[in-house]
Design a protein around this motif. Structure first.
Motif, mmCIF file in Angstrom:
data_model
loop_
_atom_site.group_PDB
_atom_site.id
_atom_site.type_symbol
_atom_site.label_atom_id
_atom_site.label_comp_id
_atom_site.label_asym_id
_atom_site.label_seq_id
_atom_site.Cartn_x
_atom_site.Cartn_y
_atom_site.Cartn_z
ATOM 1 N N LEU A 1 -18.334 23.446 29.735
ATOM 2 C CA LEU A 1 -19.259 22.983 30.766
ATOM 3 C C LEU A 1 -20.049 24.131 31.374
ATOM 4 N N LEU B 1 -24.048 24.084 31.289
ATOM 5 C CA LEU B 1 -24.803 23.854 32.518
ATOM 6 C C LEU B 1 -24.986 25.094 33.380
ATOM 7 N N LYS C 1 -28.752 25.966 34.256
ATOM 8 C CA LYS C 1 -29.321 24.969 35.162
ATOM 9 C C LYS C 1 -28.768 25.165 36.571
ATOM 10 N N ARG C 2 -27.482 25.416 36.652
ATOM 11 C CA ARG C 2 -26.832 25.636 37.943
ATOM 12 C C ARG C 2 -27.384 26.885 38.633
ATOM 13 N N ALA D 1 -29.327 17.993 43.734
ATOM 14 C CA ALA D 1 -29.150 18.090 42.277
ATOM 15 C C ALA D 1 -27.941 18.948 41.932
ATOM 16 N N LEU D 2 -27.719 19.993 42.710
ATOM 17 C CA LEU D 2 -26.565 20.870 42.483
ATOM 18 C C LEU D 2 -25.260 20.136 42.748
ATOM 19 N N LYS E 1 -24.752 17.009 42.340
ATOM 20 C CA LYS E 1 -24.547 15.975 41.327
ATOM 21 C C LYS E 1 -23.975 16.539 40.023
ATOM 22 N N LEU E 2 -24.078 17.849 39.851
ATOM 23 C CA LEU E 2 -23.494 18.471 38.661
ATOM 24 C C LEU E 2 -21.971 18.422 38.764
ATOM 25 N N PRO E 3 -21.268 18.419 37.626
ATOM 26 C CA PRO E 3 -19.803 18.419 37.675
ATOM 27 C C PRO E 3 -19.267 19.697 38.313
ATOM 28 N N ARG E 4 -18.199 19.564 39.072
ATOM 29 C CA ARG E 4 -17.599 20.731 39.728
ATOM 30 C C ARG E 4 -17.121 21.761 38.723
ATOM 31 N N SER F 1 -18.406 22.750 36.173
ATOM 32 C CA SER F 1 -19.459 23.547 35.553
ATOM 33 C C SER F 1 -19.680 24.861 36.292
ATOM 34 N N SER F 2 -18.988 25.058 37.402
ATOM 35 C CA SER F 2 -19.072 26.310 38.140
ATOM 36 C C SER F 2 -18.139 27.338 37.498
#
Length: 101
Positions: A16, A20, A23-24, A47-48, A50-53, A55-56
């Protein structure tokens, strides 16, 4: 040996982050930008969120490449302390030897 699901969860997180991450980073740059308007910052923050956690990149955990152990991992070698010591004793890690004085 770590549980199989924990190792797979880390692999999923790594995928992830790779997918992403750019984009993040772009959204985070808009949020902290001094030139962006308030509405742009709000839209980027939504938008940030809404991204999956997962993906950080900060949610990733260092794990041993051999056993999957999460604690006592030397990031330089990618091995846990037990496996690093075993590999050093076998002479598999160049330039590393057990201290004796």
């Amino acid at each position: 040996m770590a549980k199989r699901n924990m190792i797979e969860r880390e692999a999923k997180r790594a995928k992830l982050v790779a997918k992403l991450g750019k984009k993040r980073d772009a959204l985070k740059a808009v949020v902290v930008s001094a030139t962006a308007s308030y509405d742009e910052k709000q839209a980027a923050a939504v938008a940030l969120q809404k991204l999956p956690r997962d993906s950080s990149y900060t949610r990733q955990r260092n794990r041993c490449a051999l056993t999957g152990r999460s604690r006592g991992v030397y990031s330089k070698f990618g091995l846990a302390r037990h496996k690093l010591r075993e590999a050093a004793m076998r002479g598999e890690v160049p330039g590393l030897k057990k201290a004796s004085w």
